[in-house]
Motif scaffolding. Structure first.
Motif, PDB file in Angstrom:
ATOM      1  N   THR A   1       1.184  -1.655  -0.065  1.00  0.00           N
ATOM      2  CA  THR A   1       0.262  -0.118   0.398  1.00  0.00           C
ATOM      3  C   THR A   1       1.094   1.349  -0.012  1.00  0.00           C
ATOM      4  OG1 THR A   1       0.039  -0.101   2.120  1.00  0.00           O
ATOM      5  CG2 THR A   1      -1.674  -0.914   0.879  1.00  0.00           C
ATOM      6  N   THR A   2       2.053   0.964   0.616  1.00  0.00           N
ATOM      7  CA  THR A   2       3.084   1.846   0.541  1.00  0.00           C
ATOM      8  C   THR A   2       3.661   2.773  -1.006  1.00  0.00           C
ATOM      9  OG1 THR A   2       4.773   0.872   1.724  1.00  0.00           O
ATOM     10  CG2 THR A   2       3.493   2.436   2.958  1.00  0.00           C
ATOM     11  N   GLY A   3       3.275   1.533  -2.115  1.00  0.00           N
ATOM     12  CA  GLY A   3       3.652   1.818  -3.198  1.00  0.00           C
ATOM     13  C   GLY A   3       5.231   1.113  -3.520  1.00  0.00           C
ATOM     14  N   ILE A   4       5.249   0.217  -2.842  1.00  0.00           N
ATOM     15  CA  ILE A   4       6.179  -0.101  -3.148  1.00  0.00           C
ATOM     16  C   ILE A   4       6.905  -2.069  -3.198  1.00  0.00           C
ATOM     17  CG2 ILE A   4       8.814  -0.999  -1.952  1.00  0.00           C
ATOM     18  CD1 ILE A   4       8.387   0.894  -0.210  1.00  0.00           C
ATOM     19  N   LEU A   5       6.895  -2.074  -4.798  1.00  0.00           N
ATOM     20  CA  LEU A   5       7.128  -3.395  -5.202  1.00  0.00           C
ATOM     21  C   LEU A   5       8.100  -4.652  -4.411  1.00  0.00           C
ATOM     22  CD1 LEU A   5       5.708  -5.285  -7.613  1.00  0.00           C
ATOM     23  CD2 LEU A   5       8.065  -4.404  -8.485  1.00  0.00           C
ATOM     24  N   ALA A   6       7.594  -5.647  -3.678  1.00  0.00           N
ATOM     25  CA  ALA A   6       8.038  -6.093  -3.227  1.00  0.00           C
ATOM     26  C   ALA A   6       7.786  -7.676  -3.477  1.00  0.00           C
ATOM     27  CB  ALA A   6       7.620  -6.097  -1.717  1.00  0.00           C
ATOM     28  N   GLY A   7       8.724  -8.365  -2.906  1.00  0.00           N
ATOM     29  CA  GLY A   7       8.835 -10.150  -4.600  1.00  0.00           C
ATOM     30  C   GLY A   7       9.132 -10.266  -2.502  1.00  0.00           C
ATOM     31  N   VAL A   8       8.348 -11.907  -2.367  1.00  0.00           N
ATOM     32  CA  VAL A   8       9.424 -12.824  -1.426  1.00  0.00           C
ATOM     33  C   VAL A   8      10.126 -14.173  -1.607  1.00  0.00           C
ATOM     34  CG1 VAL A   8       8.282 -11.125   0.722  1.00  0.00           C
ATOM     35  CG2 VAL A   8       6.539 -12.952  -0.862  1.00  0.00           C
ATOM     36  N   LYS A   9      10.190 -14.419  -1.162  1.00  0.00           N
ATOM     37  CA  LYS A   9      10.802 -15.820  -1.471  1.00  0.00           C
ATOM     38  C   LYS A   9       9.818 -17.030  -0.325  1.00  0.00           C
ATOM     39  CE  LYS A   9      14.854 -15.253  -1.075  1.00  0.00           C
ATOM     40  NZ  LYS A   9      16.668 -13.935  -1.115  1.00  0.00           N
ATOM     41  N   MET A  10       9.144 -18.350  -1.000  1.00  0.00           N
ATOM     42  CA  MET A  10       8.998 -19.097  -0.037  1.00  0.00           C
ATOM     43  C   MET A  10       9.393 -20.179  -1.075  1.00  0.00           C
ATOM     44  SD  MET A  10       6.246 -18.013   1.279  1.00  0.00           S
ATOM     45  CE  MET A  10       4.857 -18.856   1.518  1.00  0.00           C
ATOM     46  N   SER A  11      10.019 -21.084   0.318  1.00  0.00           N
ATOM     47  CA  SER A  11      10.710 -22.532  -0.217  1.00  0.00           C
ATOM     48  C   SER A  11       9.937 -23.407   0.384  1.00  0.00           C
ATOM     49  CB  SER A  11      11.905 -22.946   0.963  1.00  0.00           C
ATOM     50  OG  SER A  11      10.929 -22.111   2.299  1.00  0.00           O
ATOM     51  N   HIS A  12      10.011 -24.584  -0.381  1.00  0.00           N
ATOM     52  CA  HIS A  12       8.872 -25.915  -0.373  1.00  0.00           C
ATOM     53  C   HIS A  12       8.582 -26.195   0.635  1.00  0.00           C
ATOM     54  CE1 HIS A  12       9.496 -27.176  -4.425  1.00  0.00           C
ATOM     55  NE2 HIS A  12      10.763 -26.295  -4.803  1.00  0.00           N
ATOM     56  N   ALA A  13       9.680 -26.006   1.805  1.00  0.00           N
ATOM     57  CA  ALA A  13       8.731 -26.151   3.066  1.00  0.00           C
ATOM     58  C   ALA A  13       7.819 -24.827   3.797  1.00  0.00           C
ATOM     59  CB  ALA A  13      10.048 -25.976   4.381  1.00  0.00           C
ATOM     60  N   ALA A  14       8.386 -23.979   3.391  1.00  0.00           N
ATOM     61  CA  ALA A  14       7.652 -22.951   3.572  1.00  0.00           C
ATOM     62  C   ALA A  14       5.725 -23.223   2.778  1.00  0.00           C
ATOM     63  CB  ALA A  14       7.460 -21.506   3.471  1.00  0.00           C
ATOM     64  N   THR A  15       6.216 -23.203   1.621  1.00  0.00           N
ATOM     65  CA  THR A  15       4.251 -23.452   0.060  1.00  0.00           C
ATOM     66  C   THR A  15       4.306 -24.730   1.163  1.00  0.00           C
ATOM     67  OG1 THR A  15       6.184 -22.923  -1.416  1.00  0.00           O
ATOM     68  CG2 THR A  15       4.099 -23.786  -1.587  1.00  0.00           C
ATOM     69  N   SER A  16       4.123 -26.367   1.922  1.00  0.00           N
ATOM     70  CA  SER A  16       3.834 -27.121   2.398  1.00  0.00           C
ATOM     71  C   SER A  16       2.765 -25.994   3.902  1.00  0.00           C
ATOM     72  CB  SER A  16       4.322 -28.206   2.108  1.00  0.00           C
ATOM     73  OG  SER A  16       5.373 -28.252   3.195  1.00  0.00           O
ATOM     74  N   ALA A  17       4.217 -26.294   4.478  1.00  0.00           N
ATOM     75  CA  ALA A  17       3.714 -25.740   5.761  1.00  0.00           C
ATOM     76  C   ALA A  17       2.567 -24.653   6.177  1.00  0.00           C
ATOM     77  CB  ALA A  17       4.513 -24.891   7.004  1.00  0.00           C
TER      78      ALA A  17
END
Length: 1489
Positions: A1076-1092
């Motif tokens: 919402t503050t206008g910043i483009l942010a990409g985050v990294k999702m690992s396989h462990a995080a995805t299944s969790a």
């Protein structure tokens, strides 16, 4: 006002010079001569008589005469001012006042103030700067800030000016860089700079060391100035008038009428004139008597209702007669008195919406009026209903209209005679009076008072039998009625009545009639004298020598003195004697209070006082010799009426007698005052039965006094002086200001050039517990923007110098648009009402809250920060819990075997394709509700294999490469996602560009592809063509794209083996989103995080292969992506996919799908919910007919990254309750960049709870629970239940120590599905490292937390959760980045915006942000552009009242300009960038001073 006695008093000027000077004045006031020419000619004239002192304006040389007798020499006409009640709409000027104002303005160096910006379509005249021409009002143009056509795409992420900060794009004009690297158009920022320069105000005294948080947040109470002047005189004594002469008065007015009607039937009583000045009819005393008898007989005997007489003695009857028909009015008035009825004269209602007409209706209703008398001509002119009857006016009781022209009346029989009884205490007539607030009351005058008033006036004015009186005033009320209709009867006076229309056509008419009829007396207002001055040039043959009495009815008004002086100055040569001018003072409650007597009746010589404005503002009389700028010159209004006692009492509190040098309210005790406000006992007692007391508390008399509403004092020779009216009193701080004096000052600022016909209204409104002055003026039709702005700035400076008071709001309206009082003049209370309701429609506004509002609470000063250790100890001592909570433990919930098996999603999909190949996972619906594509486990597996093969063979990608997926919402997107995982590539989902708006949507796509370092773009054929089209090439060079593959017709191929990651911590996908503050942010999702993540959602929502859920979300980022692409594969349930863009063609699609597929669980976004609430709110019955039934829903969750929008969720629940939606089904979720799903309501567990917190405490980061409906309460609802495996703690934003339950702090989260970090190309990973791996500075320093960037608090509720523990609720208050730090406190934009949206019905949406410590409020106007400026004052008021903040800039824009992202959240920072780069094409920008 600032007239200092008479500037040329010491030098007696020859008569011809005086006359030439006066003519010169008038030429200037007419605009026939320029200011420069006027000054030249004036100096020339005076040079003959006054020896010039080098370089000094002759009018400034002479010292003032102070309280000396007035010499009838040449005072310059002083600046009179429009008064609400009287009919002035002409132009006055006062030389001396103008000089005072010009001198005051010269003292101020012209401070540069920023000029408001206007869109050309709002301007009547083009301004200097060229603006972007607006598009037509109906179809909003594709907007630079939003990238959307208004309706289409309500949820598409409105792409941004520059999604990553510091990349200026499309800025017109010169670009400056601001501190944050934001491109700034110099025009906007230079205006803001000017505004900041004007705001450098004196610093407040330093504050005490610690901020004491008494939640009352006390407004600063201004202390009285110890040096202010105080009254020093002795206590005044009651002033007693001469006794009423004991001559042979008739026993009543009707007896006098009967006497003259029978003994002198031919004597003329009243002559009526037409608009050409011809006498149309002369009513004789005989005719008046016979016609009144005829009317009385008709009223009593011929009006029946069901065989009962319609009227009984004492009933009230409305008299509705035009100002041009005094004859019929007089007949009606005396006819009612003869029939023992009570006449209530009112104005003729012309339209259903006359100014103040509703209040007149209230008066008629409260007086019980059911009959209105009028003339044939007047009745024909009234608005009619279709039946031909007169319409019922708004707020009026039903009336019977009776026409009283002769032919409609019945002649009484010879033997019928009404009882002409003696004057008693019964009510004779009721006069209407409009108060300062606009309410209309009826002032009842008894028969006894009526007779006493007539006797007192006869004695005071020395009326003798058969004199002639010329009356210019309104004969229905006030002095016009008392002299011209009532008192005239006592002495058989002949009244010549001059209608207002004739005065407008020929302002000299009254003087000509005095001359023709050799009238001995004339009754005028200062306006009439002024008008005749303007018109008298060619007239040499008029003579006023017959006049012995020229009664100036508004002699109490501070400006009347200049009209009297100027009039005498010109007409002394035509036979007018100075002693003839008799100012008088009156009020509806006390009738005539005082009148100046001619010397032959024993009056003392007239006096004038030159008073210090500053003294008057403190209620003290100080004769002012030195300070020439701010003085008020007043003339006496003569002596007290015969038979009356007068005293002056304090305005507020107990009516103590004033001291001799103190201004107070004049009170009268006399048999000739009115008796009551009809039907209003409470205020009657207050006004008509006041008992003045001495300082010791002893009553001054055993008889009660009547308050007159006039402010004044008793001067030398027992003369009464009036300095203002209670109705025009404005108390700012501790000082009193008179509205009329402020008007005079404003008019003296180049009045001829700018204000249309001198029409200015001044009133006060209460904002933040004090009166604030508002000045509204009509501007000349030909005034330019620059003229008006310059005039406004000069008025502010002049009022500041002369009155030492700030103007809160100055508004200019187009000529002839202010509500008019009945006879010209401005209806001030109606103007005020329109201002407060936002119905004034100004064309220019200047607000000065920064200078006027001095009672804001002290800014909070942060105390030296308490350390985290002390904080914990403090909480323990206070018995407060450390604020932490967690979801259910994962280990208790399922065997870890399955968790291990499901660690990698590609494995899960293969396993499902093998074990349950035909199980459907996805259904995609189109706008018609038909299923356009489906995917079973095996179909999805095969599609994914094809994509993987294409990536490896065609694109030659190896494992670990990043691939951008640019697809519309659908099954292809899901297949492409799993295709990437199958070959070890890292997918990045990207919203496709909008074909109608490539210029703003394509750069965002390109930026994500670049930032994510994608080696390949997977997409459909249609989008591939779009990316390579000519239109796209204008925005992004087609050669700069990486390899683009379309997956529409890829060959059926299998991959040799599905890629298996070496460890669960390998990157699975990238999730990009614009915050919402206008910043483009990409985050990294690992396989462990995805299944969790999938596991937590599965457990919370109880998802099994047998379940169906409906999803109406965008599939590109956050929880929307997870639900759309990941969860079905993990849990095996079937997802019904409803792409949000389809709702534009069919709003009911989502609800229909939920009902059709009997979904127990459904997810949507706020924008979808808002579309349904707005588009379907009125159609629930039609939906029920179509079979939509929502009773199947257990939970409907809104996916959001913000504070829950309670108003929207509640209204949605209420609207669709009729379709069976359970009351508790709707809830919200909460996620953010570091963890996309922290809270989800789920299917089990207690319902979400709502608490009310004190908004003021929240500003200090404290949480204080209050009761619902208490002042400053803010409802907050919990954001769903914390997911299994998630732990949450509230940490201090600066010390990073843990906080207690009662504090607002940053929400920190620890969970197996936290993202592992940001992914950017800008090397900012280090900068944000602490977002993902923060540790507490005290207490549990081992756990690694992620900082969400959101403020919130935890609260232990009384409910129990599934594990039997007491339930901890998490409340999200707002994003830390978006909070506004103002005056040492923390404000959340949404709270200010909520207040602003409530301020006016035309405000569709609002967003606020700060810029260089100024609060900027942007409002979308859903209405006509010319109404835009109404919003400026309302927005400023509401933010001051509710948040104690001063708005710096108000920007009014078209609907749809405020950018919104896919989740329906406002992009305030993009809006800010757009504003500073001047890209919003605003309708109006107001810079508050």
């Amino acid at each position: 006002m600032a007239e200092r006695g008479c500037p040329l008093e010491a030098v007696q000027l020859p008569a011809e010079v005086r006359e030439s000077l006066a003519e010169l004045e008038l030429e200037l006031s007419e605009g026939d001569i320029t200011q420069k020419g006027y000054e030249k000619k004036r100096a020339k004239l005076l040079a003959r008589c006054v020896p010039l002192i080098q370089g000094v304006d002759p009018s400034l040389q002479v010292e003032n005469s102070i309280l000396g007798p007035a010499q009838a020499s040449a005072p310059a006409p002083k600046q009179p001012k429009p008064r609400p009640s009287n009919a002035r709409d002409e132009r006055f000027r006062s030389d001396v006042h103008t000089e005072a104002v010009q001198a005051a303005l010269a003292k101020h160096k012209e401070r540069k103030m920023p000029m408001p910006s206007k869109r050309r379509s709002v301007l009547t005249h083009a301004s200097v700067e060229a603006y972007t021409p607006p598009a037509d009002l109906h179809s909003a143009p594709p907007d630079v800030t939003t990238g959307l056509v208004q309706h289409q795409h309500a949820y598409c992420e409105r792409p941004q000016l520059a999604s990553v900060r510091g990349v200026p794009r499309g800025c017109r004009g010169s670009v400056l860089e601001t501190a944050g690297g934001v491109p700034v158009n110099s025009r906007v920022s230079s205006k803001i700079q000017q505004l900041l320069n004007t705001l450098k105000r004196p610093k407040r005294p330093p504050l005490k060391e610690f901020f004491v948080d008494d939640f009352e947040e006390l407004l600063e109470v201004q202390q009285p100035d110890p040096n202010q002047p105080k009254p020093e005189g002795s206590q005044m004594a009651v002033l007693r008038g001469e006794p009423l002469a004991e001559s042979s008065w008739p026993p009543s007015l009707l007896a006098a009428l009967q006497q003259w009607g029978t003994t002198q039937p031919k004597a003329p009583c009243l002559t009526a004139l037409d608009t050409a000045g011809k006498a149309v009819y002369t009513l004789t005393y005989g005719k008046l008597w016979s016609r009144s008898l005829k009317l009385a007989y008709t009223l009593l005997n011929k009006l029946t209702n069901k065989n009962e007489p319609l009227l009984k003695p004492g009933d009230r009857v409305a008299l509705v007669f035009p100002n041009s028909d005094p004859v019929m009015f007089m007949v009606a008035f005396y006819g009612c008195l003869l029939a023992e009825l009570v006449p209530v004269p009112i104005e003729v209602p012309l339209t259903r919406k006359d100014a103040g007409s509703q209040q007149v209706g209230f008066l008629l209703g409260s007086c019980g009026v059911s009959l209105a008398l009028t003339t044939d001509a007047c009745q024909k002119g009234l608005p009619k209903a279709q039946t031909g009857e007169v319409v019922t006016f708004k707020g009026w009781p039903p009336l019977t209209w009776l026409v009283i022209d002769g032919k409609h009346l019945t002649k009484p029989p010879k033997d019928w005679n009404p009882a002409v009884q003696d004057a008693g205490p019964g009510t004779a007539y009721i006069e209407y009076k409009t108060s300062k607030e606009g309410s209309t009351v009826g002032v009842a005058v008894s028969h006894a008072s009526l007779l006493a008033q007539c006797q007192a006036l006869t004695q005071a004015c020395g009326y003798s039998e058969a004199e002639t009186l010329t009356n210019v005033l309104d004969f229905k009320r006030d002095a016009g009625l008392w002299h011209g209709v009532l008192t005239s009867i006592l002495k058989r006076i002949h009244v010549v009545s001059i209608p207002y229309a004739l005065m407008k056509a020929n302002p000299l008419s009254w003087i000509q009639k005095v001359c023709v009829y050799k009238a001995q007396a004339a009754l005028v207002k200062s306006r009439d004298m002024h008008w005749s001055l303007l018109a008298q040039r060619g007239q040499r043959d008029v003579s006023l020598s017959s006049l012995r009495l020229l009664i100036v009815a508004d002699g109490a008004n501070p400006w009347s003195i200049s009209s009297c002086d100027a009039f005498l100055n010109v007409f002394q040569a035509r036979g007018l004697r100075p002693e003839v001018i008799c100012p008088c003072a009156s009020s509806p409650e006390a009738l005539t209070v005082a009148i100046r007597r001619p010397p032959d009746l024993g009056g003392p010589p007239p006096r004038r006082a030159v008073l210090s404005m500053s003294g008057l503002s403190h209620g003290v009389i100080r004769v002012d010799a030195e300070e020439k700028l701010s003085v008020l010159t007043v003339q006496d209004v003569g002596q007290v009426m015969p038979g009356a006692n007068v005293c002056v009492v304090k305005v507020e509190g107990t009516p103590h007698l004033c001291k001799t040098d103190e201004v107070g309210e004049i009170c009268v005790d006399s048999s000739a005052t009115a008796t009551a406000y009809y039907g209003l006992l409470g205020i009657t007692k207050n006004v008509f039965e006041t008992v003045p007391v001495t300082a010791g508390g002893a009553p001054v008399s055993d008889r009660p006094f009547t308050r007159t509403g006039l402010l004044g004092f008793i001067g030398p020779d027992d003369l009464v002086f009036v300095v203002g009216k209670l109705d025009g009193l404005m108390v700012v701080g501790f000082r009193r200001h008179n509205a009329d004096d402020v008007v005079a000052t404003a008019l003296a600022v180049e009045p001829m050039k700018f204000v249309y016909r001198g029409r200015i209204a001044v009133f006060s409104v209460t904002v933040l517990h004090d009166d604030r002055i508002v000045l509204v003026a009509e501007q000349r039709p030909d005034a330019s923007e620059e003229d008006s702005f310059q005039w406004m700035s000069r008025v502010l400076q002049a009022i500041d110098s002369i009155h030492q008071v700030g103007v809160y709001c100055l508004a200019l309206v187009p000529a002839n648009t202010l509500p008019k009082a009945p006879l010209g003049g401005i209806h001030v209370s109606e103007t005020k009402q329109r201002f407060l309701e936002g119905m004034l429609h100004p064309c220019n506004v200047l607000m000065c809250p920064h200078t006027c509002v001095t009672n804001l609470p002290k800014p909070r000063q942060k105390q030296p920060e308490v350390g985290p250790a002390s904080m914990i100890v403090g909480n323990l001592v206070a018995g407060k819990r450390i604020a932490q909570a967690s979801g259910r433990e994962l280990s208790h919930l399922e065997d870890s075997e399955q968790a291990r098996k499901f660690l990698f999603l590609p494995d899960v999909l293969q396993w499902r394709a093998h074990t349950t190949p035909e199980h459907p996972l996805f259904l995609l619906l189109n706008a018609k509700g038909t299923v356009t594509s489906t995917a079973t486990c095996v179909q999805l597996h095969k599609k994914a294999e094809r994509v993987a093969a294409a990536l490896m063979e065609k694109a030659r990608l190896s494992a670990g490469a990043h691939v951008a997926l640019v697809y519309p919402p659908g099954v292809d997107l899901i297949a492409a996602f799993y295709g990437c995982l199958y070959c070890g590539c890292v997918p990045v989902t990207v919203r496709p560009p909008h074909p109608q708006n490539l210029a703003t949507t394509l750069p965002t796509v390109k930026m994500i592809v670049e930032v994510s370092k994608s080696a390949c773009v997977l997409t459909t054929q249609a989008i591939m063509r779009l990316l390579r089209s000519k239109e796209a090439a204008a925005t992004v060079d087609a050669r700069t794209w990486p390899t683009i593959l379309d997956t529409d017709d890829i060959p059926k191929k299998k991959v040799a083996s599905v890629f298996r990651p070496p460890s669960p911590d390998v990157l699975a996908y990238l999730d990009f989103s614009v915050s919402t503050t206008g910043i483009l942010a990409g985050v990294k999702m690992s396989h462990a995080a995805t299944s969790a993540l999938c596991r937590s959602i599965k457990l919370q929502c109880e998802l099994y292969p047998s379940r169906q859920i409906a999803i109406c979300l965008d599939p590109y980022c956050g929880l929307g992506f997870a639900l759309w692409c990941l969860c079905s594969v993990y849990s095996g349930h079937q997802s019904v996919l409803v792409p949000p863009p389809e709702l534009e063609t069919n709003v009911s699609l989502w609800l229909w799908a939920v009902s059709q597929y009997k979904a127990r669980v459904t997810f949507c976004s706020y924008s979808v919910m808002e579309m349904c609430a707005r588009g379907l709110g009125a159609q629930t019955a039609a939906l029920r007919m179509k079979g939509v039934n929502l009773s199947c829903v257990r939970t409907c969750m809104v996916v959001a990254e913000e504070r829950p929008r309670i108003a929207l969720t509640q209204s949605f629940s209420k609207l669709f309750r009729d379709l069976g939606l359970p009351a508790r089904a709707v809830s919200t979720t909460f996620g953010c960049r570091v963890n996309v799903a922290i809270c989800l309501q789920g299917t089990a567990g207690p319902d979400p709870t709502t608490v009310y917190v004190d908004m003021r405490a929240l500003r200090h980061d404290r949480v204080r629970l209050v009761e619902r409906g208490s002042p400053h309460s803010l409802p907050l609802t919990e954001s769903g239940k914390i997911l299994p495996g998630v732990k949450v703690i509230i940490a201090h934003t600066e010390t990073r120590g843990p906080l207690g339950d009662s504090h607002l702090g940053e929400i920190w989260v620890s969970s197996p599905h936290n993202a592992t970090g940001y992914y950017t190309v800008y090397g900012e990973e280090g900068l944000h490292a602490d977002h993902f791996s923060a540790r507490l500075s005290f207490g549990d320093t081992q756990t690694v937390w992620a900082r969400t960037g959101f403020l919130g608090f935890l609260r232990r509720t009384e409910l129990t959760d599934a594990s039997g523990e007491r339930h901890d609720a998490l409340y999200v208050v707002g994003s830390l980045d978006e909070t506004l730090e103002l005056r040492g406190m923390r404000y959340h934009p949404i709270d200010i915006e909520t207040s602003v949206i409530r301020a006016h019905r035309s405000i569709a949406e609002c967003a606020v942000f700060t810029w260089t410590n100024l609060l900027v409020v942007v409002v979308e106007l859903d209405g006509l552009e010319q109404d835009a400026l109404d919003l400026v004052a309302l927005v400023t008021n509401v933010v001051l009242e509710e948040h104690h903040l001063v708005v710096g800039v108000v920007v009014i824009v078209d609907p749809g300009v405020i950018p919104i992202n896919s989740r329906g959240e406002k992009q305030r920072m993009h809006l800010r960038d757009g504003f500073l780069a001047d890209q919003l094409d605003p309708i109006y920008v107001a810079y508050n001073m």
